[in-house]
Structures are given as C-alpha cells and as structure tokens.
Write an enzyme that holds these catalytic residues in place. Structure first.
Site, short mmCIF file in Angstrom:
data_model
loop_
_atom_site.label_atom_id
_atom_site.label_comp_id
_atom_site.label_asym_id
_atom_site.label_seq_id
_atom_site.Cartn_x
_atom_site.Cartn_y
_atom_site.Cartn_z
N ASP A 235 -2.51 2.55 8.55
CA ASP A 235 -3.22 3.54 9.34
C ASP A 235 -3.81 4.55 8.35
O ASP A 235 -3.42 4.57 7.17
CB ASP A 235 -2.24 4.22 10.31
N ASP B 240 -5.21 8.30 9.23
CA ASP B 240 -4.98 9.73 9.44
C ASP B 240 -3.49 10.06 9.52
O ASP B 240 -2.75 9.44 10.29
CB ASP B 240 -5.69 10.18 10.72
N ASP C 78 1.90 6.73 10.95
CA ASP C 78 2.60 7.97 11.33
C ASP C 78 2.79 8.11 12.83
O ASP C 78 3.54 8.98 13.28
CB ASP C 78 1.79 9.18 10.86
#
Length: 224
Positions: free
Chosen positions: A8, A10, A184
């Site tokens: 991922d 961001d 996250d």
C-alpha cells in the site's frame, strides 16, 4: 522470482496520505475554491478513516478536479507537488524495505486506492516499476475526463485488480511460493487475508487489533 511483494502507499510507504495532501496542495496554491474544496476533502478523508467512503464518489470528485486544468497546468502542478510534498516525505526506512525486496529478486508493486495521476510519479520516485491504482478515464487527447475508468482499487477491489495484473503478466498468484502485502489500513484486510505474509505496517488502531488477534506481524517504519 518466486516471491511477490505488494505495498500500500499512503501511511505505509509514505507517512502521509498522498491523495488528501494533493487536495491540501491545491488549496494552498489557490487553484481551487479553498472553502468548498477543503470542506469536501476533509469530509471524504474522515469517511475513509471510518471505513465508510464511497470510492467511486470520492474518485470522481478528485478526478473531476483534474479535468478542470489544462494539460500544461496539470504537469506543472504535478511536478511542484512532487517537489514540495512527496519527495520530503520519502523516508529511508521505507526505501530500505523496498530495497530488501528488490535485492531478493522479488516482484514488487504498489497497490493503492489513490488515482494513478497522483501515484505514478511517486512509484517512479520510489523505484517501483509496477503500479496498480485507480485509473482516470482519458479523452482522445489523453486528458482526464473527470470520470473513473474501470473499478476502484480499494477493499476487495485490490484483490480483483491484483489477480488481473498478475494474469496479464502471465504470473498467476498461485504460482508464487511467498506473497507479502504491507498495509496500514483495515480497508486492506481483504488482500492482507489472501497473501501468505500479511504485514500490518504503521497500522491504524483497528488494523493493529485485527492483526494482533491473528498473529500477523506489526511493522512500524515511522515515528509519527
């Protein structure tokens, strides 16, 4: 190359949300209506954090903004955004992790819900060839129309897009001995649940709780 390493973007490889920060950048530079854009951008970001975001609605808000600029203006804004916001946010811990996978000969890709206009230069800056991202629809001149092409790369959509990308490479997912996904966000639990080595990276509280319950490793790349 028997290992797949997916990331991922961001709050995983970057300590910021590149999509949200793009909006803040436009507001700071006075190229959008500050009050209206800030209000809508903040509302969408809160929905994303809560897991209630309608991805098509948000993407077409963001892509509609792109459609309002001339191509030369978009190129200038993109370059300024990379210099002002993104490059200072690229941290050694993230690049070192990526380098470990590159050195091992793994197939490395970013898979992100953020649109490709924003994320393609970021992937390039991080030295990552493969990017799976939301695709803006383009007109005959290659300019964004303001609409989304295809389906969002979010939630279960990341699993679908991953399989399509790998099949297009002639490297189906089942052919990898090991597969990693670093994220996250609890929004990424569908893809984290598919790979052999899920890594909750700089995890949100919700993802950290889920990962701990399942015995997934937690990785903290940033101090903030």
């Amino acid at each position: 190359m028997n290992t797949l390493a997916l990331f991922d973007l961001d709050h995983t490889l970057l300590p910021i949300d590149s999509d949200y920060e793009w909006g803040q950048f436009l507001v700071r530079h006075g190229v959008v209506d500050a009050v209206d854009y800030q209000r809508r951008n903040d509302a969408f970001f809160a929905q994303y954090q809560a897991g209630t975001l309608n991805p098509v609605e948000y993407l077409e808000f963001a892509l509609g903004t792109l459609a309002g600029f001339a191509p030369a203006t978009l190129q200038r804004l993109q370059a300024d955004y990379m210099a002002e916001v993104i490059r200072p946010a690229i941290k050694p811990a993230a690049t070192a992790l990526l380098q470990q996978h590159h050195d091992a000969g793994d197939l490395v890709a970013i898979i992100t819900a953020t649109n490709a206009f924003i994320t393609a230069p970021i992937a390039q800056a991080l030295g990552i060839e493969h990017l799976i991202a939301a695709q803006p629809e383009l007109d005959a001149q290659g300019h964004p129309t303001g609409r989304l092409a295809g389906t969002p790369t979010q939630g279960e959509g990341k699993v679908t897009h991953m399989h399509a990308w790998l099949d297009g490479l002639g490297r189906p997912f089942d052919g990898f001995e090991r597969s990693y996904f670093y994220s996250d966000s609890h929004n990424d639990i569908p893809l984290l649940s598919v790979v052999s080595h899920p890594v909750a990276t700089n995890p949100s509280a919700k993802l950290a709780q889920h990962a701990t319950a399942l015995g997934w490793p937690l990785l903290h790349l940033f101090n903030d």
